[in-house]
Design a protein around this motif. Structure first.
Motif, PDB file in Angstrom:
ATOM      1  N   LEU A 207      14.037  10.028 -13.307  1.00  0.00           N
ATOM      2  CA  LEU A 207      15.030   8.958 -13.314  1.00  0.00           C
ATOM      3  C   LEU A 207      14.484   7.579 -12.960  1.00  0.00           C
ATOM      4  N   LEU A 208      13.363   7.503 -12.262  1.00  0.00           N
ATOM      5  CA  LEU A 208      12.800   6.219 -11.854  1.00  0.00           C
ATOM      6  C   LEU A 208      11.607   5.868 -12.731  1.00  0.00           C
ATOM      7  N   SER A 209      11.520   4.603 -13.148  1.00  0.00           N
ATOM      8  CA  SER A 209      10.366   4.182 -13.938  1.00  0.00           C
ATOM      9  C   SER A 209      10.152   2.680 -13.778  1.00  0.00           C
ATOM     10  N   ASN A 210       8.938   2.252 -14.133  1.00  0.00           N
ATOM     11  CA  ASN A 210       8.565   0.838 -14.099  1.00  0.00           C
ATOM     12  C   ASN A 210       8.740   0.247 -12.700  1.00  0.00           C
ATOM     13  N   ILE A 211       7.918   0.753 -11.793  1.00  0.00           N
ATOM     14  CA  ILE A 211       7.936   0.300 -10.403  1.00  0.00           C
ATOM     15  C   ILE A 211       6.644  -0.468 -10.151  1.00  0.00           C
ATOM     16  N   ARG A 212       6.754  -1.666  -9.615  1.00  0.00           N
ATOM     17  CA  ARG A 212       5.592  -2.500  -9.370  1.00  0.00           C
ATOM     18  C   ARG A 212       5.625  -2.992  -7.920  1.00  0.00           C
ATOM     19  N   VAL A 213       4.482  -2.859  -7.235  1.00  0.00           N
ATOM     20  CA  VAL A 213       4.380  -3.307  -5.846  1.00  0.00           C
ATOM     21  C   VAL A 213       3.100  -4.106  -5.688  1.00  0.00           C
ATOM     22  N   HIS A 214       3.240  -5.321  -5.201  1.00  0.00           N
ATOM     23  CA  HIS A 214       2.089  -6.170  -4.889  1.00  0.00           C
ATOM     24  C   HIS A 214       2.299  -6.723  -3.484  1.00  0.00           C
ATOM     25  N   GLY A 215       1.327  -6.494  -2.594  1.00  0.00           N
ATOM     26  CA  GLY A 215       1.509  -7.029  -1.259  1.00  0.00           C
ATOM     27  C   GLY A 215       0.417  -6.619  -0.306  1.00  0.00           C
ATOM     28  N   GLU A 216       0.696  -6.835   0.960  1.00  0.00           N
ATOM     29  CA  GLU A 216      -0.248  -6.571   2.039  1.00  0.00           C
ATOM     30  C   GLU A 216       0.459  -5.791   3.131  1.00  0.00           C
ATOM     31  N   VAL A 217      -0.225  -4.760   3.657  1.00  0.00           N
ATOM     32  CA  VAL A 217       0.362  -3.882   4.678  1.00  0.00           C
ATOM     33  C   VAL A 217      -0.668  -3.708   5.786  1.00  0.00           C
ATOM     34  N   ARG A 218      -0.237  -3.899   7.033  1.00  0.00           N
ATOM     35  CA  ARG A 218      -1.146  -3.782   8.170  1.00  0.00           C
ATOM     36  C   ARG A 218      -0.488  -2.939   9.260  1.00  0.00           C
ATOM     37  N   TYR A 219      -1.311  -2.134   9.947  1.00  0.00           N
ATOM     38  CA  TYR A 219      -0.849  -1.330  11.087  1.00  0.00           C
ATOM     39  C   TYR A 219       0.393  -0.523  10.703  1.00  0.00           C
ATOM     40  N   ALA A 220       0.230   0.393   9.782  1.00  0.00           N
ATOM     41  CA  ALA A 220       1.378   1.089   9.201  1.00  0.00           C
ATOM     42  C   ALA A 220       1.067   2.557   8.993  1.00  0.00           C
ATOM     43  N   TYR A 221       2.108   3.319   8.670  1.00  0.00           N
ATOM     44  CA  TYR A 221       1.910   4.709   8.273  1.00  0.00           C
ATOM     45  C   TYR A 221       1.554   4.745   6.782  1.00  0.00           C
ATOM     46  N   TYR A 222       2.480   4.384   5.917  1.00  0.00           N
ATOM     47  CA  TYR A 222       2.216   4.299   4.485  1.00  0.00           C
ATOM     48  C   TYR A 222       2.177   2.840   4.056  1.00  0.00           C
ATOM     49  N   GLY A 223       1.418   2.601   2.980  1.00  0.00           N
ATOM     50  CA  GLY A 223       1.659   1.379   2.238  1.00  0.00           C
ATOM     51  C   GLY A 223       2.836   1.612   1.314  1.00  0.00           C
ATOM     52  N   VAL A 224       2.643   2.556   0.363  1.00  0.00           N
ATOM     53  CA  VAL A 224       3.682   2.870  -0.617  1.00  0.00           C
ATOM     54  C   VAL A 224       3.790   4.379  -0.760  1.00  0.00           C
ATOM     55  N   ASN A 225       5.010   4.881  -0.757  1.00  0.00           N
ATOM     56  CA  ASN A 225       5.308   6.267  -1.125  1.00  0.00           C
ATOM     57  C   ASN A 225       5.960   6.224  -2.501  1.00  0.00           C
ATOM     58  N   ALA A 226       5.194   6.596  -3.523  1.00  0.00           N
ATOM     59  CA  ALA A 226       5.664   6.491  -4.907  1.00  0.00           C
ATOM     60  C   ALA A 226       5.980   7.861  -5.498  1.00  0.00           C
ATOM     61  N   SER A 227       6.528   8.743  -4.707  1.00  0.00           N
ATOM     62  CA  SER A 227       6.788  10.108  -5.175  1.00  0.00           C
ATOM     63  C   SER A 227       7.931  10.171  -6.186  1.00  0.00           C
ATOM     64  N   PHE A 228       7.751  11.064  -7.162  1.00  0.00           N
ATOM     65  CA  PHE A 228       8.771  11.407  -8.150  1.00  0.00           C
ATOM     66  C   PHE A 228       9.260  10.194  -8.934  1.00  0.00           C
ATOM     67  N   ILE A 229       8.293   9.410  -9.367  1.00  0.00           N
ATOM     68  CA  ILE A 229       8.550   8.345 -10.334  1.00  0.00           C
ATOM     69  C   ILE A 229       8.133   8.863 -11.701  1.00  0.00           C
ATOM     70  N   ARG A 230       9.021   8.768 -12.664  1.00  0.00           N
ATOM     71  CA  ARG A 230       8.769   9.382 -13.963  1.00  0.00           C
ATOM     72  C   ARG A 230       7.514   8.819 -14.617  1.00  0.00           C
ATOM     73  N   GLU A 231       7.400   7.490 -14.645  1.00  0.00           N
ATOM     74  CA  GLU A 231       6.247   6.874 -15.297  1.00  0.00           C
ATOM     75  C   GLU A 231       6.183   5.392 -14.948  1.00  0.00           C
ATOM     76  N   ASN A 232       4.987   4.852 -15.159  1.00  0.00           N
ATOM     77  CA  ASN A 232       4.748   3.422 -15.062  1.00  0.00           C
ATOM     78  C   ASN A 232       4.970   2.885 -13.641  1.00  0.00           C
TER      79      ASN A 232
END
Length: 403
Positions: A207-232
Motif C-alpha cells: 500500500l505504501l510507495s514513493n517514499i523519500r527521506v533526506h536529512g541528518e540524524v544524530r544520537y538516535a536509535y533508527y534513522g529510518v524504518n522503511a519496512s513494508f513499503i511496496r516500492e520506490n
C-alpha cells in the motif's frame, strides 16, 4: 553458535557497560539546527507540486511557546483548512515548539487522508520529553497522497537508546489503502527513536510507495524504518551515533545512501543497515542499492545485514548492489553479514541470497570479516565480491565470485 538474541544482548551490553551512560548522552539541542552544521538544502519546498494556497500556523495560534493543546489544535485546523482548499503549503515560523512531556504512546498531530500538502518548517524545532518506555509519534499520516515536510528539526530530551529505550518517532506513516508520495527533505533529528517510521505490516505491504527521506540524524536509535513499503524508497542520510541508520522489511526498488560516523560509547546493533526478509509470504527483498560511507568504532555486528527471519522455508533477498567504504572502524568489524534467524541463527537454510554484488574499500587497521554467513544456504545464488575487498580476510560458507 550464539543465538542472534544473545548476540544482540552482547552488543547492547557493550554500550550499557560503559558506566554512567546517561551522562554520555548529548545535551538537549539549543536551536533549530541542533548546534550542528546542516547540509546544503537539496530542493526543499520549491520542488513540491501543490496548489497555491498558503496558510501560516501562527494564524491558528501555533506560536513558539504555546501549550501542547494549542499547538496540536493549530496544526489540525491549518491542515483541515488546506484540505478544504484542495491542498497547499503550511508555513511554520521559526522557533521552538515544545509539545511537553509524554508518558504514553501518544500521537500528537494525526493527519488522515491528506493530499497535496507541503509543510515548510525551516528554522522550526519540535521538541518532546518522553518520560516512559514508550514511542510517541509527533506527526502521523494515515493514508496520503503527495505530502512533503521540509526543513523541520526534532529533538526528544527524554530519549534513551539503551535496552529499555524510549523516545519520539518524529514522523510515522501508515496506510490501509494505496498511498504514495511522502517526502522528508532537509530535516534534522537528534535524540529520537527515528526520523521516519513506516507502521505498515506484512498484510499491508503493498500500500505504501514513493517514499523519500533526506536529512541528518544524530544520537538516535533508527534513522529510518522503511519496512513494508511496496516500492520506490529513496533514503539519503547523514548520521552520527545511531544504532541503525536504516532498517527495512520486504523492501523493493530502493536506493539507500548513508554517511555515518560513530563512537564506541554509543550502543550498537547487529546491523547498521538491515534488509530483512521474513519469508516469501511476508515479502521478499529485491532491487536495492546501498552506498554506505562509515567511519569510527561503532558497536555494529555488521555494516550491511542481509537478514532472513522466521521459520518459513521460502524467501529470497535478490538483486542487491551494496558498496561500503569503511575508515578507522573497529578492527574486528564485519562488512556484510548473511544469516537466517528462526529463534536462533540457523546453521543451514533453504532461503536464498542471489545476484548480490558487494563493493567497497577499507582504510585503517582491519582484521575482521568482509563477508560472514553463519547460515549456509543449501540453494545458493550468486554473490559477487569486488577485488578491492577480496584481498582482505573473509570467512563463511558462501561461495563468492571475485570480480
Amino acid at each position: 553458535m550464539k543465538s542472534l538474541s544473545t548476540r544482540r544482548r552482547n552488543l547492547l551490553l557493550r554500550g550499557a557497560a560503559l558506566g554512567a551512560a546517561a551522562a554520555l548522552l548529548p545535551a538537549p539541542v539549543g536551536d533549530a539546527t541542533g548546534g550542528q552544521p546542516r547540509r546544503t538544502q537539496v530542493s526543499g519546498i520549491k520542488a513540491t507540486m501543490v496548489p497555491p494556497a498558503i496558510v501560516s500556523l501562527a494564524d491558528y495560534g501555533g506560536l513558539p511557546g504555546a501549550r501542547t493543546a494549542a499547538l496540536v489544535g493549530a496544526f489540525r485546523q491549518a491542515l483541515d483548512d488546506l484540505a478544504v482548499q484542495g491542498g497547499g503549503t503550511l508555513l511554520v515560523p521559526r522557533g521552538v515548539y515544545d509539545f511537553g512531556r509524554c508518558t504514553d504512546a501518544a500521537t500528537f498531530v494525526l493527519c488522515r487522508n491528506a493530499r497535496d500538502i507541503a509543510i515548510s518548517a525551516y528554522g522550526a524545532l519540535f521538541t518532546v520529553t518522553t518520560d516512559a518506555n514508550v514511542m510517541p509519534n509527533l506527526f502521523y499520516f494515515f493514508n496520503f497522497q503527495n505530502i512533503t515536510i521540509a526543513g523541520a528539526s526534532f529533538a526528544d530530551t527524554g530519549f534513551d537508546p539503551r535496552p529499555d529505550w524510549r523516545g519520539m518517532v518524529c514522523v510515522g506513516i501508515q496506510a490501509d489503502r494505496p498511498s504514495h508520495g511522502f517526502t522528508l527533505v532537509d530535516c534534522y533529528a537528534e535524540r529520537v527513536v527515528s526520523l521516519l517510521s513506516s507502521h505498515n505490516n506484512a498484510a499491508t505491504r503493498r500500500l505504501l510507495s514513493n517514499i523519500r527521506v533526506h536529512g541528518e540524524v544524530r544520537y538516535a536509535y533508527y534513522g529510518v524504518n522503511a519496512s513494508f513499503i511496496r516500492e520506490n524508497a529513496d533514503i539519503d542520510l547523514v548520521c552520527h551515533d545511531v544504532r541503525r541508520a536504516v532498517i527495512a522489511s520486504a523492501l523493493r526498488n530502493a536506493d539507500i545512501r548513508v554517511t555515518v560516523s560513530s563512537t564506541a560509547q554509543w550502543p550498537g546493533s547487529n546491523g547498521l543497515i538491515a534488509l530483512i526478509c521474513g519469508g516469501a509470504s511476508v515479502g521478499n527483498v529485491k532491487n536495492v542499492r546501498i552506498a554506505l560511507e562509515a567511519s569510527g568504532e561503532g558497536n555494529y555486528g555488521s555494516h550491511v545485514h542481509l537478514y532472513h527471519q522466521g521459520a518459513e522455508p521460502d524467501g529470497t533477498i535478490r538483486n542487491i548492489d551494496a558498496t561500503v567504504h569503511v575508515a578507522n572502524a573497529a578492527p574486528a568489524t564485519t562488512l556484510f553479514l548473511f544469516d537466517h534467524e528462526a529463534r536462533f541463527v540457523k546453521a543451514t537454510t533453504s532461503r536464498v541470497w542471489d545476484r548480490i554484488a558487494l563493493h567497497g574499500t577499507i582504510a585503517g587497521d582491519f582484521d575482521g570479516h568482509v563477508v560472514a554467513n553463519p547460515s549456509a544456504s543449501i540453494t545458493p545464488g550468486t554473490v559477487c565480491l569486488d577485488r578491492h575487498l577480496a584481498q582482505y580476510a573473509h570467512s563463511g560458507h558462501m561461495p563468492l565470485v571475485v570480480q
